[in-house]
Design a protein around this motif. Structure first.
Motif, PDB file in Angstrom:
ATOM      1  N   LEU A  22       0.807  -1.276   0.516  1.00  0.00           N
ATOM      2  CA  LEU A  22      -0.571  -0.562  -0.278  1.00  0.00           C
ATOM      3  C   LEU A  22       0.488   1.372  -0.037  1.00  0.00           C
ATOM      4  N   ARG A  23       1.700   1.378   0.177  1.00  0.00           N
ATOM      5  CA  ARG A  23       2.997   2.425   1.073  1.00  0.00           C
ATOM      6  C   ARG A  23       3.247   2.656  -0.019  1.00  0.00           C
ATOM      7  N   ILE A  24       3.985   1.913  -1.217  1.00  0.00           N
ATOM      8  CA  ILE A  24       4.686   2.198  -2.585  1.00  0.00           C
ATOM      9  C   ILE A  24       3.975   3.240  -3.290  1.00  0.00           C
ATOM     10  N   PRO A  25       2.743   1.858  -3.807  1.00  0.00           N
ATOM     11  CA  PRO A  25       1.626   3.219  -4.511  1.00  0.00           C
ATOM     12  C   PRO A  25       0.581   4.032  -4.192  1.00  0.00           C
ATOM     13  N   ILE A  26       0.809   4.626  -2.957  1.00  0.00           N
ATOM     14  CA  ILE A  26       0.597   5.202  -2.275  1.00  0.00           C
ATOM     15  C   ILE A  26       1.278   6.665  -2.879  1.00  0.00           C
ATOM     16  N   TRP A  27       2.427   6.304  -2.369  1.00  0.00           N
ATOM     17  CA  TRP A  27       3.834   7.140  -2.836  1.00  0.00           C
ATOM     18  C   TRP A  27       3.692   7.534  -4.345  1.00  0.00           C
ATOM     19  N   ILE A  28       3.430   6.628  -5.084  1.00  0.00           N
ATOM     20  CA  ILE A  28       3.485   6.748  -6.700  1.00  0.00           C
ATOM     21  C   ILE A  28       2.756   7.512  -7.556  1.00  0.00           C
ATOM     22  N   LEU A  29       1.056   7.122  -6.549  1.00  0.00           N
ATOM     23  CA  LEU A  29      -0.038   8.200  -7.583  1.00  0.00           C
ATOM     24  C   LEU A  29      -0.154   9.255  -6.558  1.00  0.00           C
ATOM     25  N   ALA A  30       0.073   9.588  -5.644  1.00  0.00           N
ATOM     26  CA  ALA A  30       0.140  10.969  -4.872  1.00  0.00           C
ATOM     27  C   ALA A  30       1.825  12.135  -6.370  1.00  0.00           C
ATOM     28  N   LEU A  31       3.117  11.116  -6.422  1.00  0.00           N
ATOM     29  CA  LEU A  31       3.203  12.157  -7.357  1.00  0.00           C
ATOM     30  C   LEU A  31       2.762  12.162  -8.433  1.00  0.00           C
ATOM     31  N   THR A  32       2.342  11.413  -9.271  1.00  0.00           N
ATOM     32  CA  THR A  32       1.820  11.492 -10.503  1.00  0.00           C
ATOM     33  C   THR A  32       0.618  12.579 -10.367  1.00  0.00           C
ATOM     34  N   PHE A  33      -0.071  11.857  -9.547  1.00  0.00           N
ATOM     35  CA  PHE A  33      -1.270  12.991  -9.131  1.00  0.00           C
ATOM     36  C   PHE A  33      -0.885  14.448  -9.746  1.00  0.00           C
ATOM     37  N   PHE A  34      -0.061  14.569  -8.420  1.00  0.00           N
ATOM     38  CA  PHE A  34       0.388  16.058  -8.732  1.00  0.00           C
ATOM     39  C   PHE A  34       1.882  16.662 -10.055  1.00  0.00           C
ATOM     40  N   THR A  35       1.860  15.238 -10.617  1.00  0.00           N
ATOM     41  CA  THR A  35       3.433  16.094 -11.704  1.00  0.00           C
ATOM     42  C   THR A  35       2.185  16.166 -12.690  1.00  0.00           C
ATOM     43  N   ILE A  36       0.796  15.574 -13.177  1.00  0.00           N
ATOM     44  CA  ILE A  36      -0.276  15.549 -14.500  1.00  0.00           C
ATOM     45  C   ILE A  36      -0.885  16.203 -14.485  1.00  0.00           C
ATOM     46  N   ILE A  37      -1.255  17.204 -12.699  1.00  0.00           N
ATOM     47  CA  ILE A  37      -2.229  17.979 -12.469  1.00  0.00           C
ATOM     48  C   ILE A  37      -1.321  19.450 -13.309  1.00  0.00           C
ATOM     49  N   VAL A  38      -0.522  19.932 -12.733  1.00  0.00           N
ATOM     50  CA  VAL A  38      -0.022  20.447 -13.387  1.00  0.00           C
ATOM     51  C   VAL A  38       0.204  21.521 -14.568  1.00  0.00           C
ATOM     52  N   PRO A  39       0.400  20.654 -15.676  1.00  0.00           N
ATOM     53  CA  PRO A  39       1.105  21.011 -16.873  1.00  0.00           C
ATOM     54  C   PRO A  39      -0.121  20.863 -17.557  1.00  0.00           C
ATOM     55  N   THR A  40      -1.599  20.703 -16.942  1.00  0.00           N
ATOM     56  CA  THR A  40      -2.615  20.843 -17.231  1.00  0.00           C
ATOM     57  C   THR A  40      -3.488  22.046 -16.691  1.00  0.00           C
ATOM     58  N   ALA A  41      -3.168  22.179 -15.713  1.00  0.00           N
ATOM     59  CA  ALA A  41      -3.390  23.488 -15.285  1.00  0.00           C
ATOM     60  C   ALA A  41      -3.126  24.744 -15.851  1.00  0.00           C
TER      61      ALA A  41
END
Length: 533
Positions: A22-41
């Protein structure tokens, strides 16, 4: 012989990944979320090159260069903007992820006696260390690939495949490098606390040294590993050599860690332990004194960091008038108010970020009690003339004071730096009044942590998801047009946004009441439930 030292490494890697499923996927998903959402914004906020050039002018000052690193401001595309404003910070967080994961499965497991149990089985002497490094490296490579292809999949013109893969590779290489740093300190230090402390110190020193040299002498910044991330010039010249250098340095650190692990004794470190005092002070003999002593280093580090964070935000306030005047898209994030300057309209947005960041250390301080319980340490305290109420109350008092201190220091940094750059200065009363309005919401978060410790101790980590939720819906809510009720689910969504909104004490009193109820319930639950032992 080498095969014997590495026996069952693959099997242990599967075991470690199972523990962190659980810990590793949460880290990866959280970092990916902020990486992907910023250029879209950014695509919506800066739809024209004129608006992006206006943003580039805002970033063209020493304070912003120190925060985010240098970039080609003459070619400020969405891709360059994303890499400039996000890559360094995200790489630092990725490094933190690796530090925590590696420390957890090296020195922490050794400190708790689990590694000795594993060593009694037919596994190699170096197997568990290399299994940890293999698992964390695989997580970093997965993060690199997901972010690289994810950015390219956005279909933004200036974000080509090579640049996107380089962006992901920079994140992955930073994570692998700091995994190596932590692995070395896991051999040098004799405690998990020391391992994490030394590793985070290297991370912070790398960032600060890069910040100073990027302004004064860019050639010297090559000495900082985090500077290699910015020198990749992602989405501009796409220079792969700094990332190759970081990967090579990581391999060297892995080799050093393996050598040190091979020659040292179990439960020993190469750094000598400091001798303690013969007699403990009267303050240390109390639960609150012991709790404060255990958290002293963390509190001091966070205090310095919060002041620097506030000062960093304050240093850019002087450029707001010229920037927002030419950028209608950014004005959508603010609430226009008659009789209030643009800087004062921007203050509530800063306060949301500062207050949420200031919430992290007091919640960590509160959750420290749960960490001590899991390590079966508080049983020894409760076996003496120490009540559960006194023990929990000690951590609660430290957390409440900690939160006030962090919020005050960040606000002081914001006010002192802002006063230096804003014409006419900033009102001290206005800044501190706006900041302290968020203190009751912070108390709710601390009290919620108390409630979880009292009733749902195995789910105390979920408080971080609530903090993350608050950040997303309140900081990015205006950008993504979230409904008001979504923000109201967070205690920070009920705080009057002074000075652009009329101040009302009623919501703050209700937040204090909610905090009191949650804390009281947590104390009752803690006194009634079983203690892990």
């Amino acid at each position: 012989m080498a095969g014997n030292h590495l026996a069952k490494t693959a099997f242990l890697s599967k075991f470690i990944f199972r523990l962190d499923r659980l810990r590793i996927p949460i880290w990866i998903l959280a970092l990916t979320f902020f990486t992907i959402i910023v250029p879209t914004a950014f695509t919506g906020l800066y739809s024209s090159q004129q608006e992006r050039d206006a943003m580039a002018q805002t970033m063209a000052n020493p304070a912003m260069t120190a925060m985010t690193g240098p970039a080609d401001l003459s070619n400020y595309t969405v891709g360059v903007m994303t890499a400039h404003q996000m890559l360094l910070m995200t790489a630092a967080v990725t490094g933190l992820m690796s530090i925590l994961l590696v420390a957890r499965h090296t020195r922490a497991d050794e400190e708790d006696g689990r590694l000795e149990l594993l060593r009694s089985l037919p596994v190699g002497r170096l197997s568990y260390l290399n299994a940890t490094l293999l698992t964390v490296s695989a997580a970093c490579i997965g993060l690199a690939l997901i972010n690289g292809f994810g950015l390219y999949a956005l279909g933004i013109e200036s974000m080509d495949l090579e640049g996107s893969l380089l962006y992901g590779a920079a994140l992955g290489a930073a994570g692998i490098f700091f995994a190596g740093v932590t692995a070395v300190f896991a051999q040098a230090s004799d405690s998990s606390r020391g391992t994490i402390g030394y590793s985070i110190a290297v991370l912070l020193i790398s960032y600060l040294f890069r910040a100073i040299t990027d302004i004064s002498n860019e050639s010297l910044s090559w000495l900082s590993p985090l500077a290699w991330v910015t020198k990749a010039e992602v989405y501009d010249s796409n220079n792969w050599w700094p990332i190759v250098l970081m990967a090579a340095a990581a391999i060297v650190l892995f080799a050093v860690a393996n050598y040190l692990n091979a020659i040292r004794d179990l439960d020993r470190g190469f750094f000598p332990s400091m001798p303690g005092k013969k007699y403990a002070s009267r303050f240390l003999q109390s639960p609150i004194g012991l709790a404060l002593r255990l958290q002293r280093t963390g509190i001091i580090s966070w205090a310095i960091g919060m002041f620097v964070l506030g000062a960093s935000y304050g240093s850019v306030l002087g450029d707001l008038e010229s920037f927002f005047a030419d950028n209608e898209a950014m004005k959508q994030l603010l609430k226009p108010t008659e009789g209030v300057t643009l800087v004062e309209q921007f203050i509530p947005m800063l306060m949301i970020v500062i207050s949420l960041m200031a919430t992290i250390p007091p919640v960590m301080a509160m959750n420290k009690l749960r960490g001590e319980e899991k390590k079966e340490r508080i049983v020894h305290l409760l076996s003496r003339a120490v009540s559960r109420t006194k023990l929990l109350g000690s951590y609660f008092v430290i957390s409440v004071i900690n939160g006030f201190l962090m919020l005050s220091l960040a606000t002081l940094g914001l006010w002192s730096a802002g006063t230096a750059v804003v014409e006419g200065g900033l009102s001290f009363d206005m800044i501190f009044g706006a900041a302290l309005s968020y203190y009751p919401a912070m108390l709710v978060m601390i009290s919620l942590a108390v409630f979880l410790i009292g009733f749902l101790p195995k789910f105390t980590g979920f408080i971080w998801l609530y903090v993350l939720y608050s950040f997303i819906v309140l900081y990015l809510g205006g950008l993504f047009q979230f409904s008001d009720w979504i923000g109201s689910l967070s205690p920070f969504g009920h705080v009057p946004q002074a000075p652009i909104e009329e101040f009302s004490i009623v919501p703050l009193l209700l937040l204090c009441l909610a905090a009191g109820v949650l804390a009281l319930a947590g104390f009752i639950g803690f006194n009634r439930r079983d203690i892990e032992h």
